[in-house]
Design a protein around this motif. Structure first.
Motif, short mmCIF file in Angstrom:
data_model
loop_
_atom_site.label_atom_id
_atom_site.label_comp_id
_atom_site.label_asym_id
_atom_site.label_seq_id
_atom_site.Cartn_x
_atom_site.Cartn_y
_atom_site.Cartn_z
N LEU A 1 33.38 36.73 53.36
CA LEU A 1 32.10 36.99 52.70
C LEU A 1 31.58 35.67 52.16
O LEU A 1 32.16 35.12 51.21
N CYS A 2 30.54 35.17 52.75
CA CYS A 2 29.94 33.91 52.32
C CYS A 2 29.18 34.15 51.01
O CYS A 2 28.42 35.11 50.88
N ALA A 3 29.36 33.26 50.05
CA ALA A 3 28.69 33.39 48.75
C ALA A 3 27.17 33.34 48.91
O ALA A 3 26.44 34.05 48.19
N PHE A 4 26.67 32.54 49.84
CA PHE A 4 25.23 32.47 50.07
C PHE A 4 24.70 33.81 50.59
O PHE A 4 23.62 34.25 50.22
N LYS A 5 25.50 34.45 51.45
CA LYS A 5 25.10 35.76 51.99
C LYS A 5 25.10 36.82 50.89
O LYS A 5 24.19 37.65 50.82
N LEU A 6 26.09 36.78 50.01
CA LEU A 6 26.13 37.73 48.90
C LEU A 6 24.96 37.50 47.96
O LEU A 6 24.33 38.45 47.50
N ALA A 7 24.65 36.24 47.67
CA ALA A 7 23.51 35.93 46.80
C ALA A 7 22.22 36.47 47.41
O ALA A 7 21.39 37.08 46.72
N ASN A 8 22.04 36.28 48.71
CA ASN A 8 20.87 36.79 49.39
C ASN A 8 20.81 38.32 49.31
O ASN A 8 19.75 38.89 49.06
N PHE A 9 21.95 38.97 49.51
CA PHE A 9 22.03 40.43 49.42
C PHE A 9 21.62 40.92 48.02
O PHE A 9 20.97 41.94 47.88
N LEU A 10 22.01 40.15 47.01
CA LEU A 10 21.69 40.50 45.61
C LEU A 10 20.31 40.00 45.18
O LEU A 10 19.93 40.14 44.02
N ASN A 11 19.58 39.38 46.12
CA ASN A 11 18.25 38.84 45.84
C ASN A 11 18.28 37.75 44.77
O ASN A 11 17.44 37.70 43.88
N ILE A 12 19.30 36.90 44.85
CA ILE A 12 19.44 35.78 43.93
C ILE A 12 19.24 34.50 44.72
O ILE A 12 19.95 34.25 45.70
N GLU A 13 18.28 33.71 44.30
CA GLU A 13 17.99 32.45 45.00
C GLU A 13 19.02 31.40 44.60
O GLU A 13 19.34 31.24 43.43
N VAL A 14 19.53 30.70 45.60
CA VAL A 14 20.47 29.60 45.37
C VAL A 14 19.77 28.32 45.78
O VAL A 14 19.31 28.20 46.91
N ILE A 15 19.68 27.39 44.84
CA ILE A 15 18.97 26.14 45.13
C ILE A 15 19.84 24.94 44.77
O ILE A 15 20.78 25.04 44.01
#
Length: 195
Positions: free
Chosen positions: A34-48
């Protein structure tokens, strides 16, 4: 006092359930990475990355631990004017470290941790202050999101992976793999674990 003593009874089992449920919700098998970026996207959290904030190279070097005077910053979560969570992370860290840092920040968000600032401490609006219980929860849940117990059991038995192969396959450091094997008691369950 160890960090695990800050975890309320049943939290470890709940963390494993949360991790397994996210994998199912995203459409992954229990043993999939489970990629952290994919989980963030699933949770609608922007990673910058901090680069887009307009910090110059010298400032980035200090911020990201590339100088003797810096402590090596990892990640932080902010809330924007629309009340949306945004995670800013150190893009110069290794992939395994980025995954770990992001999972830790996502764990704070999943646990709905609030900023708690003790009397007499003034923090800038973008900084967080968590009590030891919240940090222990984020540490354990973040690690479980990255390497859930069931995933490790599968990797060590059915997948017949070494610790190094687990590290590579799941974008986790060897330190994280060892932490999870020890924290989950898998070493007692699996008789032979290759390094």
């Amino acid at each position: 006092m160890s960090k695990k003593s800050y975890l309320k009874r049943g939290f470890k089992a709940e963390a494993e359930r949360i991790s397994n449920n996210f994998r199912k919700d995203i459409g992954l098998d229990i043993h999939d990475h489970l990629c952290a970026f994919k989980l963030a996207n699933f949770l609608n959290i922007e990673v910058i990355s901090p680069e887009i904030l307009g910090i110059d190279d010298k400032g980035l070097d200090v911020l990201m631990g590339n100088t003797k005077k810096s402590s090596g910053w990892s990640a932080l979560t902010m809330t924007n004017s629309s009340d949306k969570k945004i995670i800013i992370h150190n893009t110069r860290a290794s992939d395994a470290r980025q995954q770990s840092d992001l999972m830790h920040e996502l764990a704070h968000i999943i646990c709905k941790h609030e900023i708690i600032v003790p009397d007499g401490i003034v923090l800038p609006s973008y900084m967080r202050y968590y009590d030891k219980s919240q940090e222990a929860q984020a540490e354990y849940l973040g690690a479980a999101l990255q390497l859930p117990r069931e995933c490790l059991v599968w990797a060590l038995t059915t997948g017949n992976m070494s610790k190094r192969e687990i590290s590579t396959n799941y974008s986790a450091s060897l330190q994280m793999v060892n932490f999870r094997i020890n924290a989950t008691g898998i070493s007692k369950q699996v008789k032979y674990i290759r390094t």
